[in-house]
Design a protein around this motif. Structure first.
Motif, PDB file in Angstrom:
ATOM      1  N   ALA A 197     -73.036  29.194  -2.230  1.00 32.72           N
ATOM      2  CA  ALA A 197     -71.697  28.604  -2.342  1.00 32.72           C
ATOM      3  C   ALA A 197     -70.979  28.603  -1.002  1.00 32.72           C
ATOM      4  O   ALA A 197     -71.091  29.548  -0.223  1.00 32.72           O
ATOM      5  CB  ALA A 197     -70.880  29.386  -3.361  1.00 32.72           C
ATOM      6  N   MET A 198     -70.269  27.519  -0.742  1.00 31.41           N
ATOM      7  CA  MET A 198     -69.433  27.409   0.448  1.00 31.41           C
ATOM      8  C   MET A 198     -68.183  26.627   0.091  1.00 31.41           C
ATOM      9  O   MET A 198     -68.235  25.682  -0.690  1.00 31.41           O
ATOM     10  CB  MET A 198     -70.158  26.705   1.589  1.00 31.41           C
ATOM     11  CG  MET A 198     -71.288  27.520   2.187  1.00 31.41           C
ATOM     12  SD  MET A 198     -71.949  26.768   3.689  1.00 31.41           S
ATOM     13  CE  MET A 198     -70.779  27.368   4.899  1.00 31.41           C
ATOM     14  N   SER A 199     -67.093  27.024   0.679  1.00 32.46           N
ATOM     15  CA  SER A 199     -65.826  26.319   0.486  1.00 32.46           C
ATOM     16  C   SER A 199     -65.721  25.216   1.532  1.00 32.46           C
ATOM     17  O   SER A 199     -66.502  25.144   2.491  1.00 32.46           O
ATOM     18  CB  SER A 199     -64.663  27.294   0.666  1.00 32.46           C
ATOM     19  OG  SER A 199     -64.634  27.753   2.018  1.00 32.46           O
ATOM     20  N   MET A 200     -64.721  24.366   1.379  1.00 28.08           N
ATOM     21  CA  MET A 200     -64.464  23.336   2.390  1.00 28.08           C
ATOM     22  C   MET A 200     -64.204  23.987   3.745  1.00 28.08           C
ATOM     23  O   MET A 200     -64.665  23.500   4.768  1.00 28.08           O
ATOM     24  CB  MET A 200     -63.275  22.465   1.988  1.00 28.08           C
ATOM     25  CG  MET A 200     -63.543  21.547   0.822  1.00 28.08           C
ATOM     26  SD  MET A 200     -64.724  20.232   1.186  1.00 28.08           S
ATOM     27  CE  MET A 200     -63.724  19.168   2.223  1.00 28.08           C
ATOM     28  N   THR A 220     -66.527  12.038  -0.519  1.00 26.56           N
ATOM     29  CA  THR A 220     -65.679  12.902  -1.346  1.00 26.56           C
ATOM     30  C   THR A 220     -66.492  13.507  -2.480  1.00 26.56           C
ATOM     31  O   THR A 220     -66.406  14.715  -2.738  1.00 26.56           O
ATOM     32  CB  THR A 220     -64.481  12.109  -1.903  1.00 26.56           C
ATOM     33  OG1 THR A 220     -63.714  11.623  -0.802  1.00 26.56           O
ATOM     34  CG2 THR A 220     -63.598  12.982  -2.774  1.00 26.56           C
ATOM     35  N   ALA A 221     -67.306  12.707  -3.142  1.00 20.12           N
ATOM     36  CA  ALA A 221     -68.128  13.207  -4.250  1.00 20.12           C
ATOM     37  C   ALA A 221     -69.187  14.187  -3.745  1.00 20.12           C
ATOM     38  O   ALA A 221     -69.464  15.203  -4.398  1.00 20.12           O
ATOM     39  CB  ALA A 221     -68.781  12.054  -4.989  1.00 20.12           C
ATOM     40  N   LEU A 222     -69.783  13.911  -2.591  1.00 20.91           N
ATOM     41  CA  LEU A 222     -70.779  14.825  -2.031  1.00 20.91           C
ATOM     42  C   LEU A 222     -70.168  16.202  -1.753  1.00 20.91           C
ATOM     43  O   LEU A 222     -70.769  17.238  -2.062  1.00 20.91           O
ATOM     44  CB  LEU A 222     -71.377  14.247  -0.745  1.00 20.91           C
ATOM     45  CG  LEU A 222     -72.238  12.991  -0.900  1.00 20.91           C
ATOM     46  CD1 LEU A 222     -72.564  12.408   0.473  1.00 20.91           C
ATOM     47  CD2 LEU A 222     -73.497  13.298  -1.672  1.00 20.91           C
ATOM     48  N   PHE A 223     -68.971  16.213  -1.194  1.00 21.86           N
ATOM     49  CA  PHE A 223     -68.312  17.487  -0.928  1.00 21.86           C
ATOM     50  C   PHE A 223     -67.899  18.179  -2.229  1.00 21.86           C
ATOM     51  O   PHE A 223     -67.962  19.403  -2.333  1.00 21.86           O
ATOM     52  CB  PHE A 223     -67.099  17.304  -0.001  1.00 21.86           C
ATOM     53  CG  PHE A 223     -67.478  17.350   1.451  1.00 21.86           C
ATOM     54  CD1 PHE A 223     -67.438  18.542   2.149  1.00 21.86           C
ATOM     55  CD2 PHE A 223     -67.899  16.212   2.110  1.00 21.86           C
ATOM     56  CE1 PHE A 223     -67.805  18.603   3.487  1.00 21.86           C
ATOM     57  CE2 PHE A 223     -68.266  16.251   3.442  1.00 21.86           C
ATOM     58  CZ  PHE A 223     -68.223  17.447   4.134  1.00 21.86           C
ATOM     59  N   HIS A 224     -67.501  17.418  -3.215  1.00 26.91           N
ATOM     60  CA  HIS A 224     -67.140  18.017  -4.507  1.00 26.91           C
ATOM     61  C   HIS A 224     -68.348  18.742  -5.096  1.00 26.91           C
ATOM     62  O   HIS A 224     -68.247  19.902  -5.496  1.00 26.91           O
ATOM     63  CB  HIS A 224     -66.633  16.955  -5.481  1.00 26.91           C
ATOM     64  CG  HIS A 224     -66.366  17.515  -6.839  1.00 26.91           C
ATOM     65  ND1 HIS A 224     -65.252  18.295  -7.105  1.00 26.91           N
ATOM     66  CD2 HIS A 224     -67.077  17.441  -7.979  1.00 26.91           C
ATOM     67  CE1 HIS A 224     -65.312  18.674  -8.371  1.00 26.91           C
ATOM     68  NE2 HIS A 224     -66.398  18.170  -8.918  1.00 26.91           N
ATOM     69  N   VAL A 225     -69.492  18.084  -5.107  1.00 30.12           N
ATOM     70  CA  VAL A 225     -70.706  18.704  -5.647  1.00 30.12           C
ATOM     71  C   VAL A 225     -71.091  19.914  -4.805  1.00 30.12           C
ATOM     72  O   VAL A 225     -71.391  20.987  -5.332  1.00 30.12           O
ATOM     73  CB  VAL A 225     -71.861  17.684  -5.717  1.00 30.12           C
ATOM     74  CG1 VAL A 225     -73.178  18.365  -6.050  1.00 30.12           C
ATOM     75  CG2 VAL A 225     -71.541  16.600  -6.744  1.00 30.12           C
ATOM     76  N   ARG A 226     -71.070  19.768  -3.481  1.00 32.65           N
ATOM     77  CA  ARG A 226     -71.492  20.863  -2.589  1.00 32.65           C
ATOM     78  C   ARG A 226     -70.636  22.117  -2.770  1.00 32.65           C
ATOM     79  O   ARG A 226     -71.135  23.237  -2.698  1.00 32.65           O
ATOM     80  CB  ARG A 226     -71.450  20.387  -1.128  1.00 32.65           C
ATOM     81  CG  ARG A 226     -71.835  21.468  -0.121  1.00 32.65           C
ATOM     82  CD  ARG A 226     -73.268  21.926  -0.352  1.00 32.65           C
ATOM     83  NE  ARG A 226     -73.638  23.014   0.502  1.00 32.65           N
ATOM     84  CZ  ARG A 226     -73.540  24.319   0.188  1.00 32.65           C
ATOM     85  NH1 ARG A 226     -73.060  24.673  -0.979  1.00 32.65           N
ATOM     86  NH2 ARG A 226     -73.921  25.243   1.035  1.00 32.65           N
ATOM     87  N   THR A 227     -69.360  21.953  -2.996  1.00 31.30           N
ATOM     88  CA  THR A 227     -68.480  23.120  -3.112  1.00 31.30           C
ATOM     89  C   THR A 227     -68.448  23.693  -4.531  1.00 31.30           C
ATOM     90  O   THR A 227     -67.822  24.728  -4.746  1.00 31.30           O
ATOM     91  CB  THR A 227     -67.043  22.788  -2.668  1.00 31.30           C
ATOM     92  OG1 THR A 227     -66.535  21.705  -3.457  1.00 31.30           O
ATOM     93  CG2 THR A 227     -67.003  22.414  -1.191  1.00 31.30           C
ATOM     94  N   GLN A 228     -69.147  23.066  -5.474  1.00 33.63           N
ATOM     95  CA  GLN A 228     -69.167  23.560  -6.850  1.00 33.63           C
ATOM     96  C   GLN A 228     -70.430  24.338  -7.207  1.00 33.63           C
ATOM     97  O   GLN A 228     -70.517  24.898  -8.293  1.00 33.63           O
ATOM     98  CB  GLN A 228     -69.015  22.388  -7.836  1.00 33.63           C
ATOM     99  CG  GLN A 228     -67.706  21.635  -7.689  1.00 33.63           C
ATOM    100  CD  GLN A 228     -66.498  22.524  -7.859  1.00 33.63           C
ATOM    101  OE1 GLN A 228     -66.375  23.232  -8.855  1.00 33.63           O
ATOM    102  NE2 GLN A 228     -65.608  22.508  -6.885  1.00 33.63           N
ATOM    103  N   VAL A 229     -71.407  24.392  -6.316  1.00 36.35           N
ATOM    104  CA  VAL A 229     -72.662  25.088  -6.618  1.00 36.35           C
ATOM    105  C   VAL A 229     -72.440  26.590  -6.680  1.00 36.35           C
ATOM    106  O   VAL A 229     -71.517  27.127  -6.060  1.00 36.35           O
ATOM    107  CB  VAL A 229     -73.770  24.752  -5.591  1.00 36.35           C
ATOM    108  CG1 VAL A 229     -74.096  23.277  -5.620  1.00 36.35           C
ATOM    109  CG2 VAL A 229     -73.397  25.217  -4.209  1.00 36.35           C
ATOM    110  N   ARG A 230     -73.263  27.269  -7.460  1.00 38.00           N
ATOM    111  CA  ARG A 230     -73.155  28.734  -7.584  1.00 38.00           C
ATOM    112  C   ARG A 230     -73.981  29.451  -6.522  1.00 38.00           C
ATOM    113  O   ARG A 230     -73.568  30.467  -5.985  1.00 38.00           O
ATOM    114  CB  ARG A 230     -73.624  29.175  -8.965  1.00 38.00           C
ATOM    115  CG  ARG A 230     -72.699  28.721 -10.058  1.00 38.00           C
ATOM    116  CD  ARG A 230     -73.156  29.229 -11.384  1.00 38.00           C
ATOM    117  NE  ARG A 230     -72.410  28.537 -12.436  1.00 38.00           N
ATOM    118  CZ  ARG A 230     -72.680  28.626 -13.696  1.00 38.00           C
ATOM    119  NH1 ARG A 230     -73.683  29.371 -14.112  1.00 38.00           N
ATOM    120  NH2 ARG A 230     -71.972  27.975 -14.571  1.00 38.00           N
ATOM    121  N   GLU A 231     -75.179  28.947  -6.275  1.00 33.20           N
ATOM    122  CA  GLU A 231     -76.036  29.562  -5.268  1.00 33.20           C
ATOM    123  C   GLU A 231     -75.720  28.947  -3.914  1.00 33.20           C
ATOM    124  O   GLU A 231     -75.517  27.746  -3.801  1.00 33.20           O
ATOM    125  CB  GLU A 231     -77.505  29.342  -5.619  1.00 33.20           C
ATOM    126  CG  GLU A 231     -77.903  30.059  -6.900  1.00 33.20           C
ATOM    127  CD  GLU A 231     -79.373  29.893  -7.225  1.00 33.20           C
ATOM    128  OE1 GLU A 231     -80.146  29.530  -6.319  1.00 33.20           O
ATOM    129  OE2 GLU A 231     -79.727  30.128  -8.373  1.00 33.20           O
TER     130      GLU A 231
END
Length: 59
Positions: free
Chosen positions: A29-32, A16-27
């Motif tokens: 960027a990818m959604s769930m 859950t935390a890994l996906f939270h970080v991954r979807t918050q990046v600016r460069e």
């Protein structure tokens, strides 16, 4: 790395935390939804983490 940090293997309980970080990046960027469209789902990542030490967390 600053002293006091600990690096260890990521486990299923970190997904859950890994996906939270991954979807918050600016460069890059990818959604769930975008990740899921490429096959990157919480279930797939959990399976990868169980099969091989392929991700790490720093605390």
């Amino acid at each position: 790395m600053p002293s006091g940090w600990t690096i260890r293997r990521a486990g299923a309980h970190h997904v859950t935390a890994l996906f939270h970080v991954r979807t918050q990046v600016r460069e890059n960027a990818m959604s769930m939804e975008g990740l899921a469209a490429t096959g990157v789902t919480p279930e797939a990542v959990s399976a990868m983490l169980a099969a091989s030490p392929c991700a790490f967390v720093a605390e």
